[in-house]
Design a protein around this motif. Structure first.
Motif, PDB file in Angstrom:
ATOM      1  N   GLU B 146       0.813  -1.223   0.000  1.00 33.32           N
ATOM      2  CA  GLU B 146       0.000   0.000   0.000  1.00 33.32           C
ATOM      3  C   GLU B 146       0.848   1.276   0.000  1.00 33.32           C
ATOM      4  O   GLU B 146       0.310   2.379  -0.012  1.00 33.32           O
ATOM      5  CB  GLU B 146      -0.947   0.022   1.201  1.00 33.32           C
ATOM      6  N   SER B 147       2.181   1.125   0.073  1.00 32.17           N
ATOM      7  CA  SER B 147       3.004   2.343   0.139  1.00 32.17           C
ATOM      8  C   SER B 147       3.926   2.464  -1.076  1.00 32.17           C
ATOM      9  O   SER B 147       5.126   2.701  -0.953  1.00 32.17           O
ATOM     10  CB  SER B 147       3.808   2.354   1.445  1.00 32.17           C
ATOM     11  N   ILE B 148       3.334   2.288  -2.250  1.00 30.24           N
ATOM     12  CA  ILE B 148       4.100   2.409  -3.492  1.00 30.24           C
ATOM     13  C   ILE B 148       4.477   3.867  -3.731  1.00 30.24           C
ATOM     14  O   ILE B 148       3.637   4.760  -3.631  1.00 30.24           O
ATOM     15  CB  ILE B 148       3.262   1.881  -4.679  1.00 30.24           C
ATOM     16  N   ASP B 149       5.762   4.080  -4.026  1.00 30.81           N
ATOM     17  CA  ASP B 149       6.220   5.411  -4.420  1.00 30.81           C
ATOM     18  C   ASP B 149       6.131   5.475  -5.947  1.00 30.81           C
ATOM     19  O   ASP B 149       6.905   4.820  -6.656  1.00 30.81           O
ATOM     20  CB  ASP B 149       7.672   5.599  -3.921  1.00 30.81           C
ATOM     21  N   TRP B 150       5.173   6.254  -6.440  1.00 29.52           N
ATOM     22  CA  TRP B 150       4.922   6.254  -7.887  1.00 29.52           C
ATOM     23  C   TRP B 150       6.054   6.868  -8.693  1.00 29.52           C
ATOM     24  O   TRP B 150       6.250   6.535  -9.857  1.00 29.52           O
ATOM     25  CB  TRP B 150       3.575   6.917  -8.198  1.00 29.52           C
ATOM     26  N   ASP B 151       6.813   7.780  -8.058  1.00 30.88           N
ATOM     27  CA  ASP B 151       7.990   8.302  -8.758  1.00 30.88           C
ATOM     28  C   ASP B 151       9.025   7.201  -8.956  1.00 30.88           C
ATOM     29  O   ASP B 151       9.724   7.170  -9.969  1.00 30.88           O
ATOM     30  CB  ASP B 151       8.595   9.482  -7.985  1.00 30.88           C
ATOM     31  N   GLU B 152       9.098   6.311  -7.989  1.00 28.09           N
ATOM     32  CA  GLU B 152      10.015   5.185  -8.114  1.00 28.09           C
ATOM     33  C   GLU B 152       9.547   4.236  -9.239  1.00 28.09           C
ATOM     34  O   GLU B 152      10.357   3.708  -9.997  1.00 28.09           O
ATOM     35  CB  GLU B 152      10.132   4.439  -6.766  1.00 28.09           C
ATOM     36  N   VAL B 153       8.229   4.053  -9.355  1.00 31.99           N
ATOM     37  CA  VAL B 153       7.689   3.233 -10.444  1.00 31.99           C
ATOM     38  C   VAL B 153       8.109   3.825 -11.799  1.00 31.99           C
ATOM     39  O   VAL B 153       8.578   3.112 -12.690  1.00 31.99           O
ATOM     40  CB  VAL B 153       6.149   3.126 -10.341  1.00 31.99           C
ATOM     41  N   ILE B 154       7.966   5.145 -11.926  1.00 29.80           N
ATOM     42  CA  ILE B 154       8.324   5.816 -13.179  1.00 29.80           C
ATOM     43  C   ILE B 154       9.816   5.661 -13.473  1.00 29.80           C
ATOM     44  O   ILE B 154      10.225   5.314 -14.583  1.00 29.80           O
ATOM     45  CB  ILE B 154       7.921   7.313 -13.124  1.00 29.80           C
ATOM     46  N   ARG B 155      10.620   5.882 -12.427  1.00 28.92           N
ATOM     47  CA  ARG B 155      12.078   5.771 -12.593  1.00 28.92           C
ATOM     48  C   ARG B 155      12.468   4.352 -13.017  1.00 28.92           C
ATOM     49  O   ARG B 155      13.213   4.135 -13.976  1.00 28.92           O
ATOM     50  CB  ARG B 155      12.771   6.143 -11.271  1.00 28.92           C
ATOM     51  N   LEU B 156      11.920   3.367 -12.297  1.00 29.59           N
ATOM     52  CA  LEU B 156      12.241   1.967 -12.544  1.00 29.59           C
ATOM     53  C   LEU B 156      11.800   1.546 -13.950  1.00 29.59           C
ATOM     54  O   LEU B 156      12.539   0.882 -14.690  1.00 29.59           O
ATOM     55  CB  LEU B 156      11.533   1.106 -11.485  1.00 29.59           C
ATOM     56  N   SER B 157      10.578   1.936 -14.313  1.00 27.66           N
ATOM     57  CA  SER B 157      10.033   1.574 -15.616  1.00 27.66           C
ATOM     58  C   SER B 157      10.911   2.132 -16.741  1.00 27.66           C
ATOM     59  O   SER B 157      11.259   1.416 -17.694  1.00 27.66           O
ATOM     60  CB  SER B 157       8.603   2.109 -15.727  1.00 27.66           C
ATOM     61  N   ASN B 158      11.300   3.413 -16.609  1.00 28.02           N
ATOM     62  CA  ASN B 158      12.183   4.020 -17.610  1.00 28.02           C
ATOM     63  C   ASN B 158      13.528   3.306 -17.688  1.00 28.02           C
ATOM     64  O   ASN B 158      14.039   3.039 -18.774  1.00 28.02           O
ATOM     65  CB  ASN B 158      12.420   5.500 -17.268  1.00 28.02           C
ATOM     66  N   GLU B 159      14.076   3.020 -16.502  1.00 28.96           N
ATOM     67  CA  GLU B 159      15.388   2.377 -16.441  1.00 28.96           C
ATOM     68  C   GLU B 159      15.348   1.005 -17.126  1.00 28.96           C
ATOM     69  O   GLU B 159      16.229   0.658 -17.915  1.00 28.96           O
ATOM     70  CB  GLU B 159      15.809   2.233 -14.971  1.00 28.96           C
ATOM     71  N   LYS B 160      14.290   0.242 -16.832  1.00 31.04           N
ATOM     72  CA  LYS B 160      14.205  -1.119 -17.385  1.00 31.04           C
ATOM     73  C   LYS B 160      13.948  -1.094 -18.897  1.00 31.04           C
ATOM     74  O   LYS B 160      14.423  -1.956 -19.622  1.00 31.04           O
ATOM     75  CB  LYS B 160      13.117  -1.920 -16.665  1.00 31.04           C
ATOM     76  N   MET B 161      13.192  -0.090 -19.334  1.00 31.96           N
ATOM     77  CA  MET B 161      12.986   0.055 -20.779  1.00 31.96           C
ATOM     78  C   MET B 161      14.324   0.351 -21.465  1.00 31.96           C
ATOM     79  O   MET B 161      14.679  -0.289 -22.454  1.00 31.96           O
ATOM     80  CB  MET B 161      11.999   1.183 -21.069  1.00 31.96           C
ATOM     81  N   GLU B 162      15.071   1.321 -20.919  1.00 33.86           N
ATOM     82  CA  GLU B 162      16.384   1.663 -21.484  1.00 33.86           C
ATOM     83  C   GLU B 162      17.305   0.447 -21.505  1.00 33.86           C
ATOM     84  O   GLU B 162      18.092   0.259 -22.436  1.00 33.86           O
ATOM     85  CB  GLU B 162      17.039   2.793 -20.658  1.00 33.86           C
ATOM     86  N   ALA B 163      17.183  -0.394 -20.468  1.00 34.30           N
ATOM     87  CA  ALA B 163      18.089  -1.547 -20.351  1.00 34.30           C
ATOM     88  C   ALA B 163      17.852  -2.581 -21.446  1.00 34.30           C
ATOM     89  O   ALA B 163      18.740  -3.390 -21.736  1.00 34.30           O
ATOM     90  CB  ALA B 163      17.936  -2.192 -18.964  1.00 34.30           C
TER      91      ALA B 163
END
Lengths: 129, 209, 86
Positions: B146-163
Motif C-alpha cells: 500500500e506504500s508504493i512510491d509512484w515516482d520510483e515506479v516511473i524511474r524503474l520503468s524508464n530504467e528497465k525500458m532503457e536496459a
C-alpha cells in the motif's frame, strides 16, 4: 465420409483466399476455411475471425491449422484456448503453401489428424529442386 | 488508498493520448528491429478502447478491463493485440466484480496480467520484450503493497525500458536479427513503459487530492 | 514383385490434381509402390514425396509394386498414368 478440416491463417486475407482457391481446385471435398487480415481489412490477424474459421470446419476427425508467422501463432493459440483447448484442434508447424497443399491431399484420403499433420510438417523438409 | 473506475478510465484515456502522440516514435523503434507496425497497432487499438469506454458506464472494474481487453484483441493486428488483450482480460478476472481495489489488489491483478503475457508470448525476463519492464515494476509494486512510491515506479520503468537496449532479442520478429538487435530499445518495452508511467501519473494525482 | 515401364500420358503430367488422386487411391492398397524417374525415386503413397519433383507428360517411368494386391494395383497404375481413371 468425414475429413479432417483445414484452416489457413495469414496476415493477409488475399493470400489465404488465393491459396484457398488453389486447394479447392485440387480437393473440393475437404472442409477448408480461411482467416486473414484484421477486422478492418488491414494486414494482421484477428482472434475472433480465426475462432469462427475453426468452428466452420469443426468435425469429429478434428481440425488442422496452418499459419504464416508471428502473431498468427499467438492468436491461433488464443482462439484454441477460447474453444476450450479442444485436443482435436491442432497447429501444424509447416510452411503455409506447401504444408496446406500436403494437408489437404492427405485429409482427402480420409486420413487421421496425426497423418494430416505429419504430411503438412513433411513439407518442411521438402526439396523442390 | 483505493483505485476506482474513474482512475482506471482516466489512466486508459491518458495512455491513449500518449500512444497517439508517440505513434511515430514506437514505429521508428519497431522499424529498427521488428516489422514497423507497433506504433500504428497500439494507436489504433487504444483509440478504439478510448471510444468504447468513454461511452459506457461501468459498474465494476472487471467489466471495464474486460471491454478494454476484448477491444484490443479485435482491433490490434500485430502480436501486441493478443498480448495486451490477454493482459487486460487476466487483470479483469483477477479483480472481478469490485468497483474499486486497494493497491495490493491492483498489483496482484497486474501480476496475473504478466503471467498471461508470459504464457501467451512464451517469453521470459531478458528476452528483450515487454516482460523486461513488466516483471521488475510489478515486483517493486508487490513488495511495497500500500506504500508504493509512484515516482520510483516511473524511474524503474524508464530504467528497465532503457536496459532492453543492451539485450539480444530472443523472441518475436527481432529474434531473427540476433546480435544486430542490440543497441535498440524494444518497442514492446517502450509501450509498456507508457503503460506504467501513465498509471503512476494518475495514481500520484489521486494521492495529492 | 512386379516391375514395369510405363509412359505417362496424363495431360500436362502428374500435376497437383492427379497427384492427389494417386495418393488417395494408393492409400487404399496394401502393396508397396515405388516410382523411378531418371535418378529420382518416389513413394507415391506420400504426397510430400510426389511434391519433391515433377513427372512430365510423355516421360517413361519405372514402376515397382510389391504385395498381395500387386496385380490389381499395377493394372490400375497403367490406367492411371494413361489418364484413364476418374
Amino acid at each position: 465420409m468425414n475429413y479432417v478440416g483445414v484452416v489457413l491463417l495469414s496476415h493477409s486475407y488475399d493470400l489465404v483466399k488465393g491459396l484457398e482457391a488453389l486447394l479447392k481446385q485440387i480437393q473440393p471435398d475437404v472442409p477448408l476455411s480461411v482467416a486473414g487480415g484484421t477486422e478492418s481489412g488491414e494486414i494482421g490477424t484477428d482472434v475472433f475471425q480465426i475462432k469462427k474459421a475453426i468452428e466452420s470446419v469443426m468435425n469429429p476427425k478434428g481440425v488442422v491449422i496452418l499459419f504464416d508467422l508471428g502473431s498468427a501463432l499467438i492468436n491461433a493459440e488464443l482462439a484454441i484456448e477460447m474453444l476450450g483447448n479442444n485436443k482435436d484442434i491442432r497447429l501444424a508447424d509447416a510452411p503455409l503453401v506447401e504444408g496446406a497443399y500436403a494437408a489437404i491431399i492427405q485429409s482427402g484420403c480420409g486420413s487421421s489428424i496425426e497423418e494430416v499433420i505429419k504430411a503438412a510438417e513433411g513439407a518442411k523438409a521438402l526439396n523442390k529442386l | 488508498m483505493e483505485v476506482g473506475i474513474v482512475e482506471v478510465k482516466l489512466w486508459l484515456q491518458k495512455l491513449n493520448r500518449k500512444l497517439q502522440q508517440e505513434k511515430e516514435h514506437l514505429t521508428d523503434l519497431d522499424q529498427a528491429i521488428g516489422d514497423g507496425d507497433h506504433g500504428l497497432n497500439m494507436a489504433r487499438g487504444f483509440k478504439e478502447v478510448s471510444i468504447k469506454i468513454e461511452n459506457t458506464d461501468y459498474e465494476t472494474l472487471g467489466a471495464l478491463l474486460k471491454d478494454t481487453g476484448m477491444t484490443l484483441l479485435t482491433k490490434v493486428g500485430g502480436a501486441s493485440g493478443p498480448l495486451y488483450g490477454t493482459a487486460f482480460l487476466k487483470a479483469a478476472t483477477s479483480i472481478g466484480d469490485k468497483s474499486s481495489v486497494t493497491l495490493t489488489d491492483l498489483s496482484e491483478a497486474l501480476e496475473a496480467a504478466l503471467e498471461g503475457i508470459k504464457a501467451r508470448g512464451k517469453a521470459n525476463l531478458l528476452d528483450k520484450t515487454m516482460i523486461d519492464v513488466w516483471e521488475p515494476v510489478i515486483h517493486y509494486m508487490k513488495e511495497n503493497r500500500e506504500s508504493i512510491d509512484w515516482d520510483e515506479v516511473i524511474r524503474l520503468s524508464n530504467e528497465k525500458m532503457e536496459a532492453t537496449k543492451e539485450l539480444e532479442a530472443r523472441k518475436g520478429r527481432a529474434a531473427y536479427l540476433g546480435k544486430r538487435s542490440i543497441g535498440h530499445i524494444d518497442p514492446g518495452a517502450a509501450s509498456s513503459n507508457y503503460f506504467f508511467v501513465e498509471l503512476a501519473d494518475v495514481l500520484k494525482g489521486v494521492i495529492k487530492e | 514383385m512386379m516391375e514395369q515401364e510405363i509412359t505417362v500420358t496424363i495431360k500436362d503430367g502428374l500435376h497437383a490434381r492427379p497427384a492427389a488422386d494417386l495418393v488417395k487411391k494408393l492409400g487404399t492398397v496394401s502393396s508397396a509402390v515405388q516410382l523411378y524417374s531418371g535418378q529420382k525415386e518416389y513413394n507415391p503413397k506420400s504426397i510430400i514425396s510426389l511434391m519433391s519433383g515433377t513427372i512430365k507428360e510423355g516421360e517413361t517411368i519405372r514402376v515397382v509394386v510389391t504385395g498381395s494386391d500387386e496385380e490389381e494395383t499395377m493394372a490400375w497404375l497403367n490406367d492411371f498414368f494413361a489418364g484413364k481413371t476418374s
